[in-house]
Design a protein around this motif. Structure first.
Motif, PDB file in Angstrom:
ATOM      1  N   ILE A 113      -8.124  10.271 -10.270  1.00 39.99           N
ATOM      2  CA  ILE A 113      -7.044  10.202  -8.833  1.00 39.99           C
ATOM      3  C   ILE A 113      -6.105  10.589  -9.325  1.00 39.99           C
ATOM      4  CG2 ILE A 113      -6.695   7.995  -7.343  1.00 39.99           C
ATOM      5  CD1 ILE A 113      -8.376   5.619  -8.589  1.00 39.99           C
ATOM      6  N   VAL A 114      -6.449  11.049  -7.921  1.00 41.07           N
ATOM      7  CA  VAL A 114      -5.313  12.586  -8.162  1.00 41.07           C
ATOM      8  C   VAL A 114      -4.547  12.326  -6.337  1.00 41.07           C
ATOM      9  CG1 VAL A 114      -5.817  13.789  -9.568  1.00 41.07           C
ATOM     10  CG2 VAL A 114      -6.356  14.278  -7.500  1.00 41.07           C
ATOM     11  N   PRO A 115      -2.809  12.056  -7.092  1.00 47.20           N
ATOM     12  CA  PRO A 115      -2.774  12.881  -5.024  1.00 47.20           C
ATOM     13  C   PRO A 115      -3.137  14.241  -4.721  1.00 47.20           C
ATOM     14  CG  PRO A 115      -0.531  12.914  -7.125  1.00 47.20           C
ATOM     15  CD  PRO A 115      -1.592  12.982  -8.121  1.00 47.20           C
ATOM     16  N   VAL A 116      -2.523  13.552  -3.448  1.00 55.34           N
ATOM     17  CA  VAL A 116      -3.060  14.708  -2.073  1.00 55.34           C
ATOM     18  C   VAL A 116      -2.370  15.285  -1.501  1.00 55.34           C
ATOM     19  CG1 VAL A 116      -4.810  15.513  -0.647  1.00 55.34           C
ATOM     20  CG2 VAL A 116      -5.336  14.095  -2.420  1.00 55.34           C
ATOM     21  N   THR A 117      -1.372  16.576  -1.774  1.00 51.36           N
ATOM     22  CA  THR A 117      -0.810  17.462  -1.092  1.00 51.36           C
ATOM     23  C   THR A 117      -0.638  16.829   0.413  1.00 51.36           C
ATOM     24  OG1 THR A 117       0.700  18.218  -2.469  1.00 51.36           O
ATOM     25  CG2 THR A 117       1.797  18.864  -1.158  1.00 51.36           C
ATOM     26  N   THR A 118      -2.375  17.975   0.723  1.00 50.96           N
ATOM     27  CA  THR A 118      -2.611  18.208   2.512  1.00 50.96           C
ATOM     28  C   THR A 118      -4.375  18.050   2.167  1.00 50.96           C
ATOM     29  OG1 THR A 118      -1.034  20.449   2.375  1.00 50.96           O
ATOM     30  CG2 THR A 118      -2.982  20.376   4.089  1.00 50.96           C
ATOM     31  N   PRO A 119      -4.094  16.421   2.756  1.00 50.14           N
ATOM     32  CA  PRO A 119      -5.628  15.400   2.535  1.00 50.14           C
ATOM     33  C   PRO A 119      -6.832  17.019   3.725  1.00 50.14           C
ATOM     34  CG  PRO A 119      -4.269  14.421   4.086  1.00 50.14           C
ATOM     35  CD  PRO A 119      -3.254  16.128   3.613  1.00 50.14           C
ATOM     36  N   GLY A 120      -7.417  17.481   3.239  1.00 48.09           N
ATOM     37  CA  GLY A 120      -9.143  18.068   2.825  1.00 48.09           C
ATOM     38  C   GLY A 120      -9.114  19.289   2.848  1.00 48.09           C
ATOM     39  N   ALA A 121      -7.143  20.032   2.419  1.00 53.40           N
ATOM     40  CA  ALA A 121      -7.527  21.149   1.290  1.00 53.40           C
ATOM     41  C   ALA A 121      -7.790  21.139   0.188  1.00 53.40           C
ATOM     42  CB  ALA A 121      -6.323  21.404   1.543  1.00 53.40           C
ATOM     43  N   ASP A 122      -8.112  22.593  -0.701  1.00 55.82           N
ATOM     44  CA  ASP A 122      -8.995  22.780  -1.622  1.00 55.82           C
ATOM     45  C   ASP A 122      -7.313  21.894  -2.850  1.00 55.82           C
ATOM     46  OD1 ASP A 122     -10.799  23.266  -1.147  1.00 55.82           O
ATOM     47  OD2 ASP A 122     -10.262  25.385  -1.654  1.00 55.82           O
ATOM     48  N   LEU A 123      -7.581  21.710  -4.409  1.00 56.84           N
ATOM     49  CA  LEU A 123      -6.916  20.874  -5.047  1.00 56.84           C
ATOM     50  C   LEU A 123      -7.202  21.916  -6.015  1.00 56.84           C
ATOM     51  CD1 LEU A 123      -7.652  16.954  -5.044  1.00 56.84           C
ATOM     52  CD2 LEU A 123      -5.516  18.374  -3.864  1.00 56.84           C
ATOM     53  N   LYS A 124      -6.124  22.265  -6.844  1.00 54.10           N
ATOM     54  CA  LYS A 124      -5.890  22.926  -8.021  1.00 54.10           C
ATOM     55  C   LYS A 124      -4.760  21.675  -8.986  1.00 54.10           C
ATOM     56  CE  LYS A 124      -3.165  26.853  -8.572  1.00 54.10           C
ATOM     57  NZ  LYS A 124      -2.102  28.211  -8.200  1.00 54.10           N
TER      58      LYS A 124
ATOM     59  N   MET B  41       0.869  -1.478   0.024  1.00 51.21           N
ATOM     60  CA  MET B  41       0.052   0.038  -0.080  1.00 51.21           C
ATOM     61  C   MET B  41       1.179   1.317  -0.074  1.00 51.21           C
ATOM     62  SD  MET B  41      -3.217   0.894   2.303  1.00 51.21           S
ATOM     63  CE  MET B  41      -4.013   2.402   2.309  1.00 51.21           C
ATOM     64  N   SER B  42       0.269   1.996  -0.898  1.00 49.89           N
ATOM     65  CA  SER B  42       1.105   3.361  -0.811  1.00 49.89           C
ATOM     66  C   SER B  42       1.041   4.586  -0.128  1.00 49.89           C
ATOM     67  CB  SER B  42       1.013   4.161  -2.075  1.00 49.89           C
ATOM     68  OG  SER B  42       1.069   5.012  -1.895  1.00 49.89           O
ATOM     69  N   ASP B  43       1.709   5.260   0.679  1.00 55.38           N
ATOM     70  CA  ASP B  43       1.777   6.244   1.277  1.00 55.38           C
ATOM     71  C   ASP B  43       1.826   7.609   1.638  1.00 55.38           C
ATOM     72  OD1 ASP B  43       2.429   4.306   3.448  1.00 55.38           O
ATOM     73  OD2 ASP B  43       4.847   5.323   3.424  1.00 55.38           O
ATOM     74  N   THR B  44       0.964   7.561  -0.233  1.00 49.00           N
ATOM     75  CA  THR B  44       0.909   8.867  -0.797  1.00 49.00           C
ATOM     76  C   THR B  44      -0.743   8.766  -0.632  1.00 49.00           C
ATOM     77  OG1 THR B  44       2.104   9.123  -2.212  1.00 49.00           O
ATOM     78  CG2 THR B  44       0.743   9.943  -2.999  1.00 49.00           C
ATOM     79  N   ALA B  45      -1.221   9.931   0.171  1.00 50.78           N
ATOM     80  CA  ALA B  45      -2.484  10.096   0.170  1.00 50.78           C
ATOM     81  C   ALA B  45      -3.394  10.582  -1.738  1.00 50.78           C
ATOM     82  CB  ALA B  45      -2.936  12.062   0.554  1.00 50.78           C
ATOM     83  N   LYS B  46      -4.849  10.201  -1.912  1.00 50.51           N
ATOM     84  CA  LYS B  46      -5.200  10.232  -3.043  1.00 50.51           C
ATOM     85  C   LYS B  46      -6.740  10.826  -2.803  1.00 50.51           C
ATOM     86  CE  LYS B  46      -2.606   7.052  -5.201  1.00 50.51           C
ATOM     87  NZ  LYS B  46      -1.976   5.937  -6.050  1.00 50.51           N
ATOM     88  N   ALA B  47      -6.910  10.723  -4.272  1.00 50.16           N
ATOM     89  CA  ALA B  47      -8.499  11.325  -3.720  1.00 50.16           C
ATOM     90  C   ALA B  47      -8.952  11.255  -5.026  1.00 50.16           C
ATOM     91  CB  ALA B  47      -8.633  13.071  -3.366  1.00 50.16           C
TER      92      ALA B  47
END
Length: 68
Positions: free
Chosen positions: A20-31, A1-7
């Motif tokens: 399905i994309v990586p998320v740098t800061t979970p819960g923050a808006d994505l651009k 399993m990867s440690d990278t958060a995804k959304a």
């Protein structure tokens, strides 16, 4: 399993290359950079089952153009 958060991305352009994309800061808006601008996604508070596990769903809310 990867440690990278995804959304999972919901809405926005139909031809967005990844849903399905990586998320740098979970819960923050994505651009997401796309076609000379940015597609903006916000956390929906929902989660969905995917082939990569149960992931948070981010929904599209606006597009902005790159300056220049």
């Amino acid at each position: 399993m990867s440690d990278t958060a995804k959304a999972v991305l919901e809405g926005g352009p139909d031809d967005l290359p990844q849903r399905i994309v990586p998320v740098t800061t979970p819960g923050a808006d994505l651009k997401i950079e796309f076609r000379g601008g940015y597609e903006h996604f916000r956390p929906s508070g929902r989660r969905t089952d995917t082939a990569e596990g149960t992931l948070p769903v981010y929904t599209w809310w606006e597009r902005t153009e790159m300056p220049g």
